[in-house]
Motif scaffolding. Structure first.
Motif, PDB file in Angstrom:
ATOM      1  N   ARG A   1       0.926  -1.136  -0.002  1.00 23.71           N
ATOM      2  CA  ARG A   1      -0.121  -0.102   0.020  1.00 23.71           C
ATOM      3  C   ARG A   1       0.786   1.169   0.076  1.00 23.71           C
ATOM      4  O   ARG A   1       1.788   1.433   0.716  1.00 23.71           O
ATOM      5  CB  ARG A   1      -0.782   0.093   1.226  1.00 23.71           C
ATOM      6  CG  ARG A   1      -1.771   1.374   1.385  1.00 23.71           C
ATOM      7  CD  ARG A   1      -2.722   1.239   2.223  1.00 23.71           C
ATOM      8  NE  ARG A   1      -3.828   0.490   2.032  1.00 23.71           N
ATOM      9  CZ  ARG A   1      -4.782  -0.050   2.776  1.00 23.71           C
ATOM     10  NH1 ARG A   1      -4.300   0.227   3.938  1.00 23.71           N
ATOM     11  NH2 ARG A   1      -5.530  -0.799   2.334  1.00 23.71           N
ATOM     12  N   LEU A   2       0.793   1.953  -1.145  1.00 20.85           N
ATOM     13  CA  LEU A   2       1.491   3.370  -1.281  1.00 20.85           C
ATOM     14  C   LEU A   2       0.698   4.548  -1.080  1.00 20.85           C
ATOM     15  O   LEU A   2      -0.354   4.461  -2.122  1.00 20.85           O
ATOM     16  CB  LEU A   2       2.331   3.194  -2.428  1.00 20.85           C
ATOM     17  CG  LEU A   2       3.231   4.347  -2.624  1.00 20.85           C
ATOM     18  CD1 LEU A   2       4.366   4.205  -1.465  1.00 20.85           C
ATOM     19  CD2 LEU A   2       3.975   4.218  -4.024  1.00 20.85           C
ATOM     20  N   ASP A   3       0.916   5.443  -0.396  1.00 19.59           N
ATOM     21  CA  ASP A   3      -0.056   6.838  -0.227  1.00 19.59           C
ATOM     22  C   ASP A   3       0.384   7.719  -1.027  1.00 19.59           C
ATOM     23  O   ASP A   3       1.663   7.652  -1.548  1.00 19.59           O
ATOM     24  CB  ASP A   3      -0.148   7.209   1.434  1.00 19.59           C
ATOM     25  CG  ASP A   3      -0.816   6.077   2.118  1.00 19.59           C
ATOM     26  OD1 ASP A   3      -1.828   5.192   1.723  1.00 19.59           O
ATOM     27  OD2 ASP A   3      -0.115   6.041   3.306  1.00 19.59           O
ATOM     28  N   ALA A   4      -0.093   8.798  -1.184  1.00 16.29           N
ATOM     29  CA  ALA A   4       0.034  10.068  -1.965  1.00 16.29           C
ATOM     30  C   ALA A   4       1.298  10.743  -1.227  1.00 16.29           C
ATOM     31  O   ALA A   4       2.059  11.199  -2.092  1.00 16.29           O
ATOM     32  CB  ALA A   4      -1.060  10.812  -2.433  1.00 16.29           C
ATOM     33  N   SER A   5       1.540  10.543  -0.151  1.00 18.67           N
ATOM     34  CA  SER A   5       2.596  11.070   0.600  1.00 18.67           C
ATOM     35  C   SER A   5       4.001  10.337   0.222  1.00 18.67           C
ATOM     36  O   SER A   5       5.067  10.865   0.630  1.00 18.67           O
ATOM     37  CB  SER A   5       2.304  11.048   1.946  1.00 18.67           C
ATOM     38  OG  SER A   5       2.641   9.537   2.603  1.00 18.67           O
ATOM     39  N   GLY A   6       4.061   9.240  -0.369  1.00 23.22           N
ATOM     40  CA  GLY A   6       5.198   8.302  -0.762  1.00 23.22           C
ATOM     41  C   GLY A   6       5.499   7.588   0.517  1.00 23.22           C
ATOM     42  O   GLY A   6       6.533   6.744   0.394  1.00 23.22           O
ATOM     43  N   THR A   7       4.605   7.347   1.491  1.00 21.62           N
ATOM     44  CA  THR A   7       4.931   6.566   2.509  1.00 21.62           C
ATOM     45  C   THR A   7       3.900   5.132   2.487  1.00 21.62           C
ATOM     46  O   THR A   7       2.781   5.094   1.651  1.00 21.62           O
ATOM     47  CB  THR A   7       4.874   6.958   3.960  1.00 21.62           C
ATOM     48  OG1 THR A   7       3.500   7.445   3.974  1.00 21.62           O
ATOM     49  CG2 THR A   7       5.860   8.175   3.825  1.00 21.62           C
ATOM     50  N   GLY A   8       3.980   3.945   2.944  1.00 18.94           N
ATOM     51  CA  GLY A   8       3.189   3.013   3.076  1.00 18.94           C
ATOM     52  C   GLY A   8       3.650   1.761   3.885  1.00 18.94           C
ATOM     53  O   GLY A   8       4.343   1.812   4.511  1.00 18.94           O
ATOM     54  N   LEU A   9       2.988   0.580   3.612  1.00 19.94           N
ATOM     55  CA  LEU A   9       3.310  -0.509   4.134  1.00 19.94           C
ATOM     56  C   LEU A   9       3.326  -1.736   2.996  1.00 19.94           C
ATOM     57  O   LEU A   9       2.697  -1.662   1.826  1.00 19.94           O
ATOM     58  CB  LEU A   9       2.394  -0.838   4.875  1.00 19.94           C
ATOM     59  CG  LEU A   9       1.771  -0.043   6.328  1.00 19.94           C
ATOM     60  CD1 LEU A   9       0.463  -0.503   6.926  1.00 19.94           C
ATOM     61  CD2 LEU A   9       2.989  -0.179   7.216  1.00 19.94           C
ATOM     62  N   LEU A  10       4.271  -2.564   3.410  1.00 18.52           N
ATOM     63  CA  LEU A  10       4.411  -3.832   2.658  1.00 18.52           C
ATOM     64  C   LEU A  10       4.162  -4.891   3.499  1.00 18.52           C
ATOM     65  O   LEU A  10       4.875  -5.055   4.496  1.00 18.52           O
ATOM     66  CB  LEU A  10       5.880  -4.016   2.072  1.00 18.52           C
ATOM     67  CG  LEU A  10       6.289  -5.236   1.427  1.00 18.52           C
ATOM     68  CD1 LEU A  10       5.474  -5.330   0.201  1.00 18.52           C
ATOM     69  CD2 LEU A  10       7.851  -5.247   0.976  1.00 18.52           C
ATOM     70  N   CYS A  11       3.061  -5.855   2.895  1.00 19.88           N
ATOM     71  CA  CYS A  11       2.709  -7.086   4.100  1.00 19.88           C
ATOM     72  C   CYS A  11       2.974  -8.378   3.027  1.00 19.88           C
ATOM     73  O   CYS A  11       2.552  -8.333   1.895  1.00 19.88           O
ATOM     74  CB  CYS A  11       1.319  -6.948   4.300  1.00 19.88           C
ATOM     75  SG  CYS A  11       0.680  -8.111   5.508  1.00 19.88           S
ATOM     76  N   SER A  12       3.473  -9.464   3.707  1.00 21.91           N
ATOM     77  CA  SER A  12       3.780 -10.451   2.774  1.00 21.91           C
ATOM     78  C   SER A  12       3.446 -11.822   3.730  1.00 21.91           C
ATOM     79  O   SER A  12       3.566 -11.786   4.942  1.00 21.91           O
ATOM     80  CB  SER A  12       5.141 -10.578   2.486  1.00 21.91           C
ATOM     81  OG  SER A  12       5.627  -9.734   1.596  1.00 21.91           O
ATOM     82  N   SER A  13       2.905 -12.955   3.072  1.00 18.99           N
ATOM     83  CA  SER A  13       2.528 -13.958   3.745  1.00 18.99           C
ATOM     84  C   SER A  13       2.831 -15.217   2.915  1.00 18.99           C
ATOM     85  O   SER A  13       2.787 -15.074   1.624  1.00 18.99           O
ATOM     86  CB  SER A  13       1.024 -14.197   4.044  1.00 18.99           C
ATOM     87  OG  SER A  13       0.569 -13.224   4.940  1.00 18.99           O
ATOM     88  N   TRP A  14       3.659 -16.346   3.691  1.00 15.97           N
ATOM     89  CA  TRP A  14       3.884 -17.596   2.905  1.00 15.97           C
ATOM     90  C   TRP A  14       4.159 -18.584   4.058  1.00 15.97           C
ATOM     91  O   TRP A  14       4.866 -18.286   5.027  1.00 15.97           O
ATOM     92  CB  TRP A  14       5.030 -17.418   2.068  1.00 15.97           C
ATOM     93  CG  TRP A  14       5.441 -18.557   1.664  1.00 15.97           C
ATOM     94  CD1 TRP A  14       5.056 -19.560   0.739  1.00 15.97           C
ATOM     95  CD2 TRP A  14       6.844 -19.316   1.925  1.00 15.97           C
ATOM     96  NE1 TRP A  14       5.698 -20.541   0.389  1.00 15.97           N
ATOM     97  CE2 TRP A  14       6.961 -20.650   1.294  1.00 15.97           C
ATOM     98  CE3 TRP A  14       7.919 -19.116   2.921  1.00 15.97           C
ATOM     99  CZ2 TRP A  14       8.029 -21.593   1.459  1.00 15.97           C
ATOM    100  CZ3 TRP A  14       8.990 -19.859   2.957  1.00 15.97           C
ATOM    101  CH2 TRP A  14       8.916 -21.219   2.223  1.00 15.97           C
ATOM    102  N   ASN A  15       3.448 -19.819   3.892  1.00 13.90           N
ATOM    103  CA  ASN A  15       3.783 -20.891   4.749  1.00 13.90           C
ATOM    104  C   ASN A  15       3.716 -20.448   6.283  1.00 13.90           C
ATOM    105  O   ASN A  15       4.840 -20.926   7.003  1.00 13.90           O
ATOM    106  CB  ASN A  15       5.144 -21.386   4.526  1.00 13.90           C
ATOM    107  CG  ASN A  15       5.364 -22.835   5.118  1.00 13.90           C
ATOM    108  OD1 ASN A  15       4.576 -23.775   5.182  1.00 13.90           O
ATOM    109  ND2 ASN A  15       6.533 -23.364   5.245  1.00 13.90           N
ATOM    110  N   GLY A  16       2.649 -19.769   6.777  1.00 15.96           N
ATOM    111  CA  GLY A  16       2.667 -19.319   8.170  1.00 15.96           C
ATOM    112  C   GLY A  16       3.563 -18.345   8.606  1.00 15.96           C
ATOM    113  O   GLY A  16       3.651 -18.112   9.703  1.00 15.96           O
ATOM    114  N   LYS A  17       4.415 -17.769   7.516  1.00 14.95           N
ATOM    115  CA  LYS A  17       5.434 -16.670   8.124  1.00 14.95           C
ATOM    116  C   LYS A  17       4.591 -15.263   7.472  1.00 14.95           C
ATOM    117  O   LYS A  17       4.302 -15.188   5.984  1.00 14.95           O
ATOM    118  CB  LYS A  17       6.559 -16.957   7.277  1.00 14.95           C
ATOM    119  CG  LYS A  17       7.154 -18.158   7.574  1.00 14.95           C
ATOM    120  CD  LYS A  17       7.996 -18.349   8.620  1.00 14.95           C
ATOM    121  CE  LYS A  17       8.462 -19.533   9.122  1.00 14.95           C
ATOM    122  NZ  LYS A  17       7.970 -20.877   9.206  1.00 14.95           N
TER     123      LYS A  17
END
Length: 140
Positions: free
Chosen positions: A61-77
């Motif tokens: 998720r990238l906001d107009a401010s240039g900041t955001g979050l990166l979320c990842s999932s795999w094999n219970g991690k």
């Protein structure tokens, strides 16, 4: 195990293809995330994007401010990290980098040159219907 938790965002994050392959560990050890100044990205990059990156189902998720979050999932991690767009790359709090090859209103192509390089396609996912359960819960 702690290093394994870093793998999701790091595998997603790369540098400019013209710069060649980056060493993931060097980027992590020389992490300058706190000093990276966020820059407003092009309008086409703003939003929530989901795609498969290797074994990870990842949502960015990238906001107009240039900041955001990166979320990842795999094999219970599951992992979530802060990101900033620096005007050329998306930078992750773990020191990793992501080259955006192109972005439209519906898709974004990214390059992660770690481990010999990889190209991935993300799709616009504002409703989080394609995101992992964990990421959908974290990004609501």
């Amino acid at each position: 195990m702690r290093l394994l938790a870093w793998c999701a965002p790091v595998l997603l994050i790369g540098s400019l293809a013209a710069c060649g392959s980056h060493d993931m560990y060097s980027d992590m050890l020389n992490n300058d995330f706190p000093s990276v100044r966020a820059v407003s990205p092009p309008t086409s990059m703003v939003g929530t994007w989901t795609g498969s990156m290797g074994p990870y189902l990842s949502t960015l998720r990238l906001d107009a401010s240039g900041t955001g979050l990166l979320c990842s999932s795999w094999n219970g991690k599951d992992s979530i990290s802060r990101i900033k767009f620096d005007g050329q790359q998306i930078r992750s709090q773990d020191g990793g980098r992501l080259n955006v090859a192109r972005a439209s209103q519906e898709s974004m192509a990214v390059t992660a040159p770690y481990y010999g390089g990889a190209d991935y396609s993300l799709r616009k996912d504002g409703s989080l219907t394609e995101a992992s359960y964990y990421c959908a819960q974290q990004l609501r």
